[in-house]
Design a protein around this motif. Structure first.
Motif, PDB file in Angstrom:
ATOM      1  N   CYS A   1     -13.742 -18.213 -69.405  1.00  0.00           N
ATOM      2  CA  CYS A   1     -14.591 -17.130 -68.887  1.00  0.00           C
ATOM      3  C   CYS A   1     -15.762 -17.639 -68.052  1.00  0.00           C
ATOM      4  O   CYS A   1     -16.160 -16.993 -67.092  1.00  0.00           O
ATOM      5  N   HIS A   2     -16.333 -18.783 -68.431  1.00  0.00           N
ATOM      6  CA  HIS A   2     -17.577 -19.250 -67.818  1.00  0.00           C
ATOM      7  C   HIS A   2     -17.388 -20.365 -66.801  1.00  0.00           C
ATOM      8  O   HIS A   2     -18.373 -20.792 -66.190  1.00  0.00           O
ATOM      9  N   GLY A   3     -16.162 -20.859 -66.624  1.00  0.00           N
ATOM     10  CA  GLY A   3     -15.943 -22.016 -65.768  1.00  0.00           C
ATOM     11  C   GLY A   3     -16.339 -23.279 -66.517  1.00  0.00           C
ATOM     12  O   GLY A   3     -17.120 -23.225 -67.470  1.00  0.00           O
ATOM     13  N   LYS A   4     -15.815 -24.410 -66.106  1.00  0.00           N
ATOM     14  CA  LYS A   4     -16.036 -25.628 -66.900  1.00  0.00           C
ATOM     15  C   LYS A   4     -17.475 -26.105 -66.888  1.00  0.00           C
ATOM     16  O   LYS A   4     -17.879 -26.873 -67.748  1.00  0.00           O
ATOM     17  N   GLU A   5     -18.281 -25.645 -65.916  1.00  0.00           N
ATOM     18  CA  GLU A   5     -19.693 -26.027 -65.853  1.00  0.00           C
ATOM     19  C   GLU A   5     -20.625 -24.816 -65.939  1.00  0.00           C
ATOM     20  O   GLU A   5     -21.782 -24.891 -65.549  1.00  0.00           O
ATOM     21  N   GLY A   6     -20.105 -23.687 -66.425  1.00  0.00           N
ATOM     22  CA  GLY A   6     -20.938 -22.499 -66.594  1.00  0.00           C
ATOM     23  C   GLY A   6     -21.305 -21.812 -65.293  1.00  0.00           C
ATOM     24  O   GLY A   6     -22.270 -21.047 -65.243  1.00  0.00           O
ATOM     25  N   ASP A   7     -20.529 -22.060 -64.231  1.00  0.00           N
ATOM     26  CA  ASP A   7     -20.821 -21.481 -62.916  1.00  0.00           C
ATOM     27  C   ASP A   7     -20.013 -20.225 -62.604  1.00  0.00           C
ATOM     28  O   ASP A   7     -20.144 -19.662 -61.530  1.00  0.00           O
TER      29      ASP A   7
ATOM     30  N   GLY B   1     -17.979 -16.433 -64.145  1.00  0.00           N
ATOM     31  CA  GLY B   1     -18.174 -15.359 -65.112  1.00  0.00           C
ATOM     32  C   GLY B   1     -18.991 -14.221 -64.547  1.00  0.00           C
ATOM     33  O   GLY B   1     -19.319 -14.169 -63.368  1.00  0.00           O
ATOM     34  N   LYS B   2     -19.332 -13.313 -65.434  1.00  0.00           N
ATOM     35  CA  LYS B   2     -20.035 -12.095 -65.052  1.00  0.00           C
ATOM     36  C   LYS B   2     -21.545 -12.255 -65.064  1.00  0.00           C
ATOM     37  O   LYS B   2     -22.257 -11.356 -64.676  1.00  0.00           O
ATOM     38  N   ASN B   3     -22.033 -13.384 -65.536  1.00  0.00           N
ATOM     39  CA  ASN B   3     -23.471 -13.621 -65.619  1.00  0.00           C
ATOM     40  C   ASN B   3     -23.907 -14.654 -64.592  1.00  0.00           C
ATOM     41  O   ASN B   3     -23.080 -15.312 -63.974  1.00  0.00           O
ATOM     42  N   ARG B   4     -25.221 -14.795 -64.454  1.00  0.00           N
ATOM     43  CA  ARG B   4     -25.774 -15.846 -63.601  1.00  0.00           C
ATOM     44  C   ARG B   4     -25.256 -17.201 -64.048  1.00  0.00           C
ATOM     45  O   ARG B   4     -25.096 -17.436 -65.244  1.00  0.00           O
ATOM     46  N   PRO B   5     -25.028 -18.117 -63.121  1.00  0.00           N
ATOM     47  CA  PRO B   5     -24.633 -19.471 -63.530  1.00  0.00           C
ATOM     48  C   PRO B   5     -25.678 -20.068 -64.473  1.00  0.00           C
ATOM     49  O   PRO B   5     -26.876 -19.865 -64.305  1.00  0.00           O
ATOM     50  N   PHE B   6     -25.197 -20.809 -65.453  1.00  0.00           N
ATOM     51  CA  PHE B   6     -26.096 -21.420 -66.430  1.00  0.00           C
ATOM     52  C   PHE B   6     -27.077 -22.374 -65.754  1.00  0.00           C
ATOM     53  O   PHE B   6     -28.180 -22.572 -66.229  1.00  0.00           O
ATOM     54  N   ARG B   7     -26.690 -22.965 -64.634  1.00  0.00           N
ATOM     55  CA  ARG B   7     -27.547 -23.923 -63.941  1.00  0.00           C
ATOM     56  C   ARG B   7     -28.804 -23.268 -63.367  1.00  0.00           C
ATOM     57  O   ARG B   7     -29.786 -23.942 -63.102  1.00  0.00           O
TER      58      ARG B   7
ATOM     59  N   ARG C   1     -30.642 -21.205 -64.915  1.00  0.00           N
ATOM     60  CA  ARG C   1     -31.550 -20.866 -66.008  1.00  0.00           C
ATOM     61  C   ARG C   1     -32.381 -22.075 -66.391  1.00  0.00           C
ATOM     62  O   ARG C   1     -31.876 -23.180 -66.478  1.00  0.00           O
ATOM     63  N   VAL C   2     -33.637 -21.848 -66.625  1.00  0.00           N
ATOM     64  CA  VAL C   2     -34.526 -22.910 -67.092  1.00  0.00           C
ATOM     65  C   VAL C   2     -35.265 -22.407 -68.325  1.00  0.00           C
ATOM     66  O   VAL C   2     -35.476 -21.205 -68.486  1.00  0.00           O
ATOM     67  N   ASP C   3     -35.636 -23.315 -69.196  1.00  0.00           N
ATOM     68  CA  ASP C   3     -36.354 -22.966 -70.430  1.00  0.00           C
ATOM     69  C   ASP C   3     -35.634 -21.904 -71.245  1.00  0.00           C
ATOM     70  O   ASP C   3     -36.242 -21.003 -71.812  1.00  0.00           O
TER      71      ASP C   3
ATOM     72  N   SER D   1     -28.286 -28.373 -71.199  1.00  0.00           N
ATOM     73  CA  SER D   1     -28.316 -29.535 -70.299  1.00  0.00           C
ATOM     74  C   SER D   1     -28.024 -29.142 -68.858  1.00  0.00           C
ATOM     75  O   SER D   1     -28.395 -29.861 -67.932  1.00  0.00           O
ATOM     76  N   LEU D   2     -27.370 -28.005 -68.669  1.00  0.00           N
ATOM     77  CA  LEU D   2     -27.038 -27.544 -67.314  1.00  0.00           C
ATOM     78  C   LEU D   2     -28.234 -26.929 -66.599  1.00  0.00           C
ATOM     79  O   LEU D   2     -28.270 -26.913 -65.371  1.00  0.00           O
ATOM     80  N   GLY D   3     -29.186 -26.402 -67.335  1.00  0.00           N
ATOM     81  CA  GLY D   3     -30.305 -25.667 -66.760  1.00  0.00           C
ATOM     82  C   GLY D   3     -31.050 -26.467 -65.711  1.00  0.00           C
ATOM     83  O   GLY D   3     -31.418 -27.616 -65.921  1.00  0.00           O
ATOM     84  N   GLY D   4     -31.243 -25.846 -64.553  1.00  0.00           N
ATOM     85  CA  GLY D   4     -32.003 -26.460 -63.477  1.00  0.00           C
ATOM     86  C   GLY D   4     -31.239 -27.497 -62.680  1.00  0.00           C
ATOM     87  O   GLY D   4     -31.788 -28.117 -61.780  1.00  0.00           O
ATOM     88  N   GLN D   5     -29.958 -27.681 -62.995  1.00  0.00           N
ATOM     89  CA  GLN D   5     -29.138 -28.658 -62.266  1.00  0.00           C
ATOM     90  C   GLN D   5     -28.504 -27.993 -61.033  1.00  0.00           C
ATOM     91  O   GLN D   5     -28.333 -26.776 -60.994  1.00  0.00           O
TER      92      GLN D   5
END
Length: 96
Positions: A27-33, A35-41, A43-45, A87-91
């Motif tokens: 659902c989220h892709g292998k790096e969280g990029d 899906g239906k939500n903002r990419p995890f990258r 997100r910060v804090d 660990s993905l946040g801000g990358q």
């Protein structure tokens, strides 16, 4: 709740990456990029307790449904997935 140091531990992050790839990538892709939500990258804090809670108990917002993984994944696995997601946040975004 694990310490901030545990959540940055490279072994935890790697174990979480592996489990995320097996369970969450569909659902989220292998790096969280994906899906239906903002990419995890983007997100910060991000609060690790919030991430853990959503993975554990799921969430529903309209047609957007995240299933609960409590009972299917150990609490330890959920915390390691949480460590990977943080660990993905801000990358930079993954390239296809």
């Amino acid at each position: 709740v694990p310490s901030a140091e545990d959540l940055r531990n490279p072994e935890w992050v790697q174990a979480g990456r592996e489990k995320f790839g097996q369970i969450c990538a569909y659902c989220h892709g292998k790096e969280g990029d994906s899906g239906k939500n903002r990419p995890f990258r983007e997100r910060v804090d991000w609060d690790p307790v919030q991430i853990h809670d959503v993975i554990t108990n799921g969430r529903k917002r309209g047609a957007n449904v995240m299933p609960a993984w409590k009972g299917s994944l150990s609490d330890e696995d959920i915390w390691r997935i949480t460590a990977f997601i943080r660990s993905l946040g801000g990358q930079p975004r993954a390239q296809p």
